[in-house]
Design a protein around this motif. Structure first.
Motif, PDB file in Angstrom:
ATOM      1  N   LYS A   1      27.931  48.251  67.898  1.00  0.00           N
ATOM      2  CA  LYS A   1      27.048  48.606  66.796  1.00  0.00           C
ATOM      3  C   LYS A   1      27.621  49.848  66.143  1.00  0.00           C
ATOM      4  O   LYS A   1      27.635  50.933  66.727  1.00  0.00           O
ATOM      5  CB  LYS A   1      25.636  48.869  67.326  1.00  0.00           C
ATOM      6  CG  LYS A   1      24.636  49.055  66.229  1.00  0.00           C
ATOM      7  CD  LYS A   1      23.226  48.974  66.757  1.00  0.00           C
ATOM      8  CE  LYS A   1      22.248  49.055  65.578  1.00  0.00           C
ATOM      9  NZ  LYS A   1      20.878  48.922  66.026  1.00  0.00           N
TER      10      LYS A   1
ATOM     11  N   ASN B   1      26.787  51.395  63.168  1.00  0.00           N
ATOM     12  CA  ASN B   1      25.723  52.307  62.759  1.00  0.00           C
ATOM     13  C   ASN B   1      24.454  51.499  62.601  1.00  0.00           C
ATOM     14  O   ASN B   1      24.402  50.339  63.021  1.00  0.00           O
ATOM     15  CB  ASN B   1      26.095  53.066  61.474  1.00  0.00           C
ATOM     16  CG  ASN B   1      26.391  52.118  60.324  1.00  0.00           C
ATOM     17  OD1 ASN B   1      25.726  51.096  60.182  1.00  0.00           O
ATOM     18  ND2 ASN B   1      27.390  52.446  59.538  1.00  0.00           N
ATOM     19  N   GLN B   2      23.498  52.067  61.941  1.00  0.00           N
ATOM     20  CA  GLN B   2      22.204  51.418  61.823  1.00  0.00           C
ATOM     21  C   GLN B   2      22.303  50.051  61.164  1.00  0.00           C
ATOM     22  O   GLN B   2      21.534  49.147  61.438  1.00  0.00           O
ATOM     23  CB  GLN B   2      21.281  52.329  61.004  1.00  0.00           C
ATOM     24  CG  GLN B   2      19.831  51.921  61.053  1.00  0.00           C
ATOM     25  CD  GLN B   2      19.028  52.679  60.002  1.00  0.00           C
ATOM     26  OE1 GLN B   2      19.486  53.692  59.484  1.00  0.00           O
ATOM     27  NE2 GLN B   2      17.837  52.175  59.697  1.00  0.00           N
ATOM     28  N   HIS B   3      23.278  49.892  60.261  1.00  0.00           N
ATOM     29  CA  HIS B   3      23.364  48.665  59.474  1.00  0.00           C
ATOM     30  C   HIS B   3      24.470  47.717  59.899  1.00  0.00           C
ATOM     31  O   HIS B   3      24.390  46.531  59.636  1.00  0.00           O
ATOM     32  CB  HIS B   3      23.548  49.009  57.990  1.00  0.00           C
ATOM     33  CG  HIS B   3      22.399  49.771  57.419  1.00  0.00           C
ATOM     34  ND1 HIS B   3      21.119  49.281  57.430  1.00  0.00           N
ATOM     35  CD2 HIS B   3      22.339  51.004  56.845  1.00  0.00           C
ATOM     36  CE1 HIS B   3      20.314  50.164  56.873  1.00  0.00           C
ATOM     37  NE2 HIS B   3      21.028  51.226  56.522  1.00  0.00           N
ATOM     38  N   TRP B   4      25.498  48.260  60.482  1.00  0.00           N
ATOM     39  CA  TRP B   4      26.693  47.422  60.697  1.00  0.00           C
ATOM     40  C   TRP B   4      26.940  47.179  62.177  1.00  0.00           C
ATOM     41  O   TRP B   4      26.811  48.057  62.996  1.00  0.00           O
ATOM     42  CB  TRP B   4      27.928  48.092  60.083  1.00  0.00           C
ATOM     43  CG  TRP B   4      27.877  48.122  58.590  1.00  0.00           C
ATOM     44  CD1 TRP B   4      27.347  49.113  57.816  1.00  0.00           C
ATOM     45  CD2 TRP B   4      28.324  47.103  57.710  1.00  0.00           C
ATOM     46  NE1 TRP B   4      27.446  48.792  56.490  1.00  0.00           N
ATOM     47  CE2 TRP B   4      28.043  47.564  56.391  1.00  0.00           C
ATOM     48  CE3 TRP B   4      28.934  45.861  57.881  1.00  0.00           C
ATOM     49  CZ2 TRP B   4      28.360  46.808  55.258  1.00  0.00           C
ATOM     50  CZ3 TRP B   4      29.263  45.131  56.754  1.00  0.00           C
ATOM     51  CH2 TRP B   4      28.966  45.596  55.460  1.00  0.00           C
ATOM     52  N   GLN B   5      27.334  45.999  62.470  1.00  0.00           N
ATOM     53  CA  GLN B   5      27.638  45.625  63.853  1.00  0.00           C
ATOM     54  C   GLN B   5      28.788  44.627  63.834  1.00  0.00           C
ATOM     55  O   GLN B   5      28.888  43.779  62.945  1.00  0.00           O
ATOM     56  CB  GLN B   5      26.405  44.973  64.480  1.00  0.00           C
ATOM     57  CG  GLN B   5      26.622  44.495  65.897  1.00  0.00           C
ATOM     58  CD  GLN B   5      25.302  44.072  66.535  1.00  0.00           C
ATOM     59  OE1 GLN B   5      24.346  44.849  66.559  1.00  0.00           O
ATOM     60  NE2 GLN B   5      25.247  42.851  67.018  1.00  0.00           N
TER      61      GLN B   5
ATOM     62  N   TYR C   1      25.904  42.773  58.765  1.00  0.00           N
ATOM     63  CA  TYR C   1      25.213  43.864  58.089  1.00  0.00           C
ATOM     64  C   TYR C   1      23.727  43.538  58.106  1.00  0.00           C
ATOM     65  O   TYR C   1      23.327  42.403  57.824  1.00  0.00           O
ATOM     66  CB  TYR C   1      25.698  43.977  56.640  1.00  0.00           C
ATOM     67  CG  TYR C   1      24.843  44.909  55.812  1.00  0.00           C
ATOM     68  CD1 TYR C   1      25.039  46.292  55.872  1.00  0.00           C
ATOM     69  CD2 TYR C   1      23.825  44.414  54.999  1.00  0.00           C
ATOM     70  CE1 TYR C   1      24.237  47.149  55.137  1.00  0.00           C
ATOM     71  CE2 TYR C   1      23.016  45.273  54.267  1.00  0.00           C
ATOM     72  CZ  TYR C   1      23.223  46.640  54.347  1.00  0.00           C
ATOM     73  OH  TYR C   1      22.413  47.497  53.627  1.00  0.00           O
ATOM     74  N   SER C   2      22.921  44.512  58.461  1.00  0.00           N
ATOM     75  CA  SER C   2      21.498  44.250  58.331  1.00  0.00           C
ATOM     76  C   SER C   2      20.816  45.427  57.664  1.00  0.00           C
ATOM     77  O   SER C   2      20.790  46.526  58.198  1.00  0.00           O
ATOM     78  CB  SER C   2      20.862  43.937  59.683  1.00  0.00           C
ATOM     79  OG  SER C   2      21.221  44.898  60.617  1.00  0.00           O
ATOM     80  N   GLY C   3      20.377  45.184  56.466  1.00  0.00           N
ATOM     81  CA  GLY C   3      19.671  46.208  55.717  1.00  0.00           C
ATOM     82  C   GLY C   3      18.182  45.952  55.782  1.00  0.00           C
ATOM     83  O   GLY C   3      17.725  45.106  56.569  1.00  0.00           O
ATOM     84  N   GLU C   4      17.447  46.625  54.964  1.00  0.00           N
ATOM     85  CA  GLU C   4      16.000  46.490  55.017  1.00  0.00           C
ATOM     86  C   GLU C   4      15.576  45.093  54.604  1.00  0.00           C
ATOM     87  O   GLU C   4      14.740  44.464  55.227  1.00  0.00           O
ATOM     88  CB  GLU C   4      15.348  47.527  54.105  1.00  0.00           C
ATOM     89  CG  GLU C   4      13.882  47.689  54.391  1.00  0.00           C
ATOM     90  CD  GLU C   4      13.239  48.712  53.456  1.00  0.00           C
ATOM     91  OE1 GLU C   4      12.014  48.654  53.315  1.00  0.00           O
ATOM     92  OE2 GLU C   4      13.979  49.534  52.876  1.00  0.00           O
TER      93      GLU C   4
ATOM     94  N   THR D   1      18.198  42.871  53.064  1.00  0.00           N
ATOM     95  CA  THR D   1      19.383  42.033  52.967  1.00  0.00           C
ATOM     96  C   THR D   1      20.136  42.054  54.284  1.00  0.00           C
ATOM     97  O   THR D   1      20.278  43.100  54.907  1.00  0.00           O
ATOM     98  CB  THR D   1      20.323  42.569  51.858  1.00  0.00           C
ATOM     99  OG1 THR D   1      19.546  42.749  50.693  1.00  0.00           O
ATOM    100  CG2 THR D   1      21.455  41.594  51.594  1.00  0.00           C
ATOM    101  N   SER D   2      20.565  40.921  54.712  1.00  0.00           N
ATOM    102  CA  SER D   2      21.496  40.921  55.839  1.00  0.00           C
ATOM    103  C   SER D   2      22.609  39.933  55.528  1.00  0.00           C
ATOM    104  O   SER D   2      22.436  39.006  54.733  1.00  0.00           O
ATOM    105  CB  SER D   2      20.794  40.596  57.147  1.00  0.00           C
ATOM    106  OG  SER D   2      20.114  39.385  57.027  1.00  0.00           O
TER     107      SER D   2
END
Lengths: 456, 773
Positions: B647, B649-653, B685-688, B690-691
């Motif tokens: 992982k 960061n918060q958005h990217w894995q 990518y996982s945003g609020e 959008t992923s």
């Protein structure tokens, strides 16, 4: 108490586990096999299913002496099976699409069928080919004195002559192979007197001979009809739609092709010409001068691929073949250059009407072929081969040569009762190309199988 | 104290007679809302509130706590003092879902045997029309891709009768184990999760599971009356597939109801490179639909429920066509129907002996017809019933576990020209014991299972077929009476399986697993009794009951003299897991030595198929098939699966994975259709709202090939997907766009029986909408 409980539970668990472990010894297998009654393939429930027409066909050979028939596989000429018969047929024909051998038991008033075991069924845009073991089937037809058996385009009209002595009248039954397979009830025409007649099936129509009252009949031999009626099939039964306005005295022999039906009369041949609306007009071709005294055209052969018919007239030892041209309205004698004492015993158009072959009682096969001269097609002698070297005087009593045409190749099969074998003749090279040995006197043969499609 | 160490739990727990309460926090002490807390029974489950609090009714010796993004926690409540429990969850990058297919509660990180679970968004992203294709990218799992219409999973190189497919732990009861062209009678679009047990699982499932199990789980028997549902509509470009599916459940205080349905329709799919002049795979279209209704009665101590399901599927069978006149192809298609009835119950008991009884029963009526030009060619029937009862005993000297009683009966029949197996009845009785206990940091799992399997067939036919080699001059066919010998055959087998495993939490967030098992399998009816042409595999198949004999220089089949051995797998699995923190790693190594491995060996002979598939062709042996005879020999399988998740960061894995299997007989012969080495990577990518994912898979060239098998080139597959969650109130409505095989690469699948005529589809775009409530 709680302590005890726990110990008890522990014991139970250990017991359960050890029970499982004790079963470890069972980690094996055991097999019992009991053989049962074997199945001898009677392919009814195990039909080989094929596509395309690569099968060579089968040959039905009647062994009159032992009241049985044999069926051979023409791919390899091996015997497939022997079939016991109930009665000796007076004649044997192939059914409309060559699946069955029809056994005409004239005196028994019965027609039986042997399933040759090769057939095809439509399947979308093609046919699936099936094969099974040949056998005498349960289905049979009854009628008084079945005699003429005329096949055309998958249909067969069986003419029952009737028997004045038994007070039974003539009738016609029309059958197809599907009807035989499904043990159906054939469409039938019943006449009100007996006659030695013939009928030609033509799809929804059927042209049958009609016998008039003796005082009205133009026939010398009044058991022979002298009129032709056009019958139309409505809801499974035939209705007389039209009676041709020309008489055909002593009518015997008939044949058809795409546009014409021809009947033999004592004074010539009667043409029934199909019009655009399905109605028929009649025309007569008178006997030519070349016809010998006392003869008349009494047998006629036609073929879809030939506009012309060939008729046979016999008197005494003389047998004359005539080309019947219905378009030109002419009868022309064909010189088939017969050997001395030669009487035709079997003949017919061979495959695609490229030849007409005549088997005679002297053991020769004669070939006549068409030749175009301007607009007219003449038929001429073109060759002859001897199909037996045997002494003809050794011919068993009542026996004769017989012949059948393969429907998927240029081959004829000829049964030779003297040498007790089947001679295979390749019509392309016009040579004997093989034989099938028999250990009995063959009386009649017929080819069964899947006919090749022709381009009409 | 040892449990605190073992589980990394900061807890003061109480064992209350009829309730457990506590709070769930993360490792920074913040409460975790929405975490699921379960007792022993899955009916006994609650969700934490905003403050992370939970109150669990009923008696329980242990609780399981799971929440998205956190490592699964199991707490033993022994010897705990009174007071509220505080459960601390560590964040994880490894998706952790309870495995329904294991009789004891376990998640993917807690089992000594390797398990993969595909659920939630990942399942929806990877779902395909067939089960094999849906799982084809899971580590250790390949698809035997059969032209998009009938794939089944290949686990570590094993498939067919060695991989059991189950629906809610009960045999799927179709005929997919018999032929690769037979579809699996289960639907993924309405499923909740797919579980894969890699390696021998005979302990839990019996003979058919020696290579692994794929369990399709849905909520057809609902366990709660919570109102929820899911709706999906999608359209694919490569085969013009339209899919609509939904599932929903609701209920009252005492009754829960469930309904699902789906409908899918697709055309022949496109391929990047033309085959026979066409850029589509002929006869690969499909149409299917199904529905399920279920209802449960909810009790204080569990539930009991039933369900009725119906599945209809019509699909073309690529490579199984009859040339028509003038080269037109006439396709053969299959028409499958299945009615499935299931009863599932979980009851917690307050008895001195037992904690709980879990019961699962099913009756399935399956049939499929292979239809050629409107005429039924071959029909397959399978009627089966099954009963599994798990008796969970109370903990004894800290051993917890269950006794499993299992009965299964299956009557299989095939009729028609390709009915290569005789009608048979297979019956299994089994007794199994599974136990586990923690010794300090080590969890020991062990089990044993004894089975009794009978395979009876009343009429096994041995036709007097002609077989011949192709160099020999062709003999004339003998059309004398053909005699088929008939046998009544009864096989009795008593397979025994035993397994011992351990999971050592050698430091927090890490564990090491080892599992050693000896598993036995009774050969299946088709492996023993077959005799006839099988167009699906392009082989004339002859079962192990028979052997070739030579008499007067001629070869013919007669009964085999050899014994019918049980197939015995000796398997070692080693697993390393790092499951907490921003980096997760799972490594599996396995070595599987199988004695008396049943396989089809080419005899070098040919027999008439009885079914000419070629019209007027000049091919010398156009209506003949190679004769394959089942026999057994020792075999060896080894390989690995590796997965790493980081992982960023918060958005990217990002995820990387690889797997490999080597499969050969003891004489060095490589086994056919063995999956090639594979590796790949995903970026997510996982945003609020959008992923997105971008994934790449490299299938290496497979040059380890069996006799008569060809090598298969390697290829790369690149897929991508984007989804956007619409801002519509509390409802979760997502639009998604998925692209597969972005490079439009021609890809032949080595594990497929028809790799040359059915490559993978070309570039495919899927657009759809999915709603959850």
């Amino acid at each position: 108490m709680k302590q005890q409980n726990t110990i008890f539970k522990l014991q139970a668990l250990v017991m359960a586990m050890s029970a499982v472990l004790a079963l470890t010894a069972c980690g094996g297998g055991d097999t019992r096999i009991v053989e049962r009654e074997p199945i001898v393939t009677d392919d009814d429930d195990h039909d080989d299913h094929n596509h395309g027409g690569e099968a060579g066909g089968r040959l039905f050979v009647l062994n009159s002496g032992e009241l049985q028939a044999e069926v051979f596989d023409l791919d390899d000429n091996d015997l497939i099976t022997s079939i016991a018969l109930d009665a000796i047929p007076s004649s044997v024909y192939a059914s409309g699409t060559y699946r069955y051998a029809a056994l005409i038991e004239r005196n028994a008033n019965k027609v039986s069928f042997v399933d040759g075991g090769l057939w095809q069924e439509p399947h979308d845009d093609h046919f699936d080919l099936y094969s099974s073991m040949p056998k005498l089937i349960n289905f049979s037809l009854a009628g008084s004195r079945p005699t003429h058996f005329v096949a055309h385009d998958g249909e067969v009209a069986i003419f029952y002559d009737g028997d004045a002595a038994a007070d039974s009248n003539a009738s016609v039954q029309v059958i197809t192979d599907e009807l035989i397979a499904g043990a159906g009830i054939p469409a039938q025409i019943n006449f009100d007197m007996p006659m030695h007649g013939v009928a030609e099936p033509r799809g929804e129509h059927l042209l049958s001979t009609i016998r008039r009252d003796d005082e009205d009949s133009s026939s010398n031999n009044v058991i022979l009809p002298d009129q032709v009626g056009v019958y139309h099939l409505h809801n499974g039964s035939y209705a007389l739609e039209q009676t041709l306005d020309l008489a055909c005295p002593d009518l015997h022999g008939a044949a058809q092709n795409e546009g014409h039906v021809v009947f033999g009369c004592s004074d010539g041949v009667l043409l029934a010409i199909e019009g655009d609306n399905g109605d028929y007009s009649a025309q007569k071709i008178d006997n030519p001068d070349s016809l010998i005294e006392g003869a008349r055209i009494g047998s006629i052969w036609g073929h879809e691929a030939s506009e012309q018919f060939i008729g046979l007239a016999s008197s005494g030892d003389v047998s004359q073949f005539f080309v019947i041209d219905p378009v030109l309205g002419e009868l022309e004698l064909v010189d088939w250059e017969p050997l001395e004492n030669a009487k035709p015993v079997a003949r017919g158009f061979a495959y695609e009407a490229e030849q007409f072959v005549i088997l005679d009682n002297q053991g020769y096969l004669t070939q006549i072929t068409p030749h175009q001269e301007g607009d007219y097609t003449h038929w001429e002698y073109s060759g002859r081969i001897e199909i037996t070297g045997a002494d003809l005087s050794a011919m068993p009593e009542g026996a004769n040569f017989s012949m059948t045409f393969s429907q998927n190749g240029h081959t004829v099969y000829i049964a030779d009762p003297i040498s007790q074998h089947i001679v295979i003749v390749d019509l392309d090279t016009f040579e004997v190309s093989g034989e099938i040995e028999l250990d009995y006197v063959p009386s009649m043969i017929t080819w069964l199988g899947i006919a090749e499609e022709h381009d009409h | 104290m040892k449990y605190k160490l073992l589980l990394g739990v900061l807890a003061l727990a109480s064992i209350k007679a009829y309730a457990v309460e506590g709070v769930v926090v993360n490792d920074r002490g913040a409460p975790v809302a929405g975490a699921i807390v379960k007792g022993l029974s899955s009916a006994q489950a609650v969700v934490t509130d905003e403050q992370g609090r939970f109150f669990l009714q009923g008696d329980s010796n242990e609780i399981h706590v799971m929440a998205a993004g956190y490592s699964h926690r199991m707490l033993h409540l022994h010897e705990q003092e009174d007071g509220a429990i505080v459960v601390t969850l560590s964040n994880t990058v490894i998706e952790q879902v309870d495995v329904i297919g294991l009789p004891v509660h376990a998640s993917v990180i807690e089992s000594s045997v390797p398990v993969t679970v595909l659920s939630g968004d990942a399942l929806r992203r990877q779902q395909a029309a067939t089960l094999g294709d849906s799982l084809g990218r899971q580590p250790g799992v390949n698809t035997n891709f059969h032209g998009s219409v009938a794939s089944t999973p290949v686990i570590r190189g094993l498939s067919g009768p060695r991989v059991l497919i189950t629906q809610n732990n009960l045999d799927v009861s179709d005929v997919s184990r018999v032929g690769p062209d037979h579809s699996v009678a289960s639907e993924v679009s309405t499923a909740q999760q797919l579980e894969v047990l890699r390696g021998p699982a005979t302990l839990f499932y019996g003979s058919g599971a020696i290579g692994g199990v794929v369990n399709v789980v849905d909520r057809r028997v609902p366990i709660s009356s919570e109102t929820r549902g899911e709706v999906l509509l999608s359209r694919e470009s490569v085969d013009k597939q339209n899919l609509a599916s939904f599932n929903a459940s609701s209920g009252t205080d005492n009754f829960a109801f469930y309904v699902d349905g789906f409908s899918r329709e697709s055309d022949d799919y496109d391929v990047p490179v033309a085959l026979d002049g066409e850029k589509t795979v002929a006869n690969s279209d499909e149409e299917s639909s199904g529905y399920t209704l279920g209802s449960s009665y909810l009790l204080d101590n569990g539930y009991v429920g039933i369900s009725v399901g119906r599945l209809d599927r019509e699909y073309g069978i690529p490579g199984h066509s009859h040339g028509g006149h003038e080269g037109e192809e006439e396709g053969v298609y299959a028409d499958l129907e299945q009615d499935r009835y299931q009863l599932i119950s979980e009851i917690n008991l307050d008895s001195p002996w037992l904690n709980a009884i879990h019961t699962r029963a099913s009756y399935t009526d399956y049939s499929h017809s292979e239809i050629e030009g409107g005429v039924v060619g071959t029909q397959f029937f399978n009627q089966s019933s099954e009963l599994r009862v798990d008796l969970f005993h109370r903990e004894l000297a800290h051993w917890k576990g269950a006794i499993n009683l299992h009965y299964k009966n299956s009557e299989v029949e095939a009729e028609g020209e390709e009915a290569f197996t005789p009608p048979s009845e297979s019956e299994t009785f089994a007794l199994a014991l599974m136990e586990e206990r923690h010794f300090g940091d080590v969890l020991v799992q062990m089990g044993a299972r004894i089975e009794h399997v009978t395979v009876s067939a009343d009429r096994v036919l041995l036709p007097s077929i002609e077989v011949h080699g192709h160099d020999a001059e062709e003999e004339h066919h003998d059309h004398g009476d053909e005699v088929s010998r008939v046998f009544a055959v009864d096989h009795d087998f008593s397979p025994f399986s035993v397994s011992l495993g351990a999971v050592w939490d050698f430091m927090p967030g890490y564990n090491l697993g080892i599992s050693v098992s000896r598993s036995q399998r009774a050969p299946s009816a088709s492996e023993l009794l077959s005799f006839g042409p099988h167009i699906g595999t392009g082989a004339y198949e002859v079962g192990a009951l028979f052997a070739l004999h030579e008499e007067d220089g001629e070869l013919h089949f007669a009964l085999s003299d050899s014994d019918f051995e049980l197939e015995t797998s000796n398997n070692i699995d080693l697993t390393f897991r790092k499951h907490e923190g921003d980096v997760g790693i799972i490594l599996n190594f396995f070595y599987n030595q199988i004695d008396d491995y049943y396989y089809q060996g080419a005899t070098g002979l040919f027999a008439e198929s009885g079914h000419d598939h070629d019209h007027g062709g000049e091919g010398e042996h156009e209506d003949e098939l190679p004769v394959y005879l089942f026999s057994h020999a020792d075999a060896e399988f080894y390989g690995f699966e590796a997965q790493g998740i980081w992982k960023l960061n918060q958005h990217w894995q990002t995820t990387v994975f690889s797997d490999y299997v080597h499969a050969e007989l003891s004489d060095g012969t490589v086994l056919p259709r063995t999956p090639p080495l594979r590796f790949g990577a995903d970026l997510e990518y996982s945003g609020e709202r959008t992923s997105a994912t971008l994934s790449w898979t490299r299938y290496a060239k497979q040059s380890d090939v069996a006799d008569l098998e060809t090598t298969t080139d390697g290829y790369d597959m690149v897929d991508a997907s984007v989804s956007y969650r619409l801002p519509i109130g509390s409802k979760d409505v997502t639009l998604f766009l998925k692209a597969e095989n972005l490079g439009d690469t021609e890809a032949l699948v080595h594990t497929s029986f028809i790799k040359d005529i059915a490559p993978r589809p070309g570039r495919n775009f899927t657009v759809g909408i999915r709603g959850e409530f």
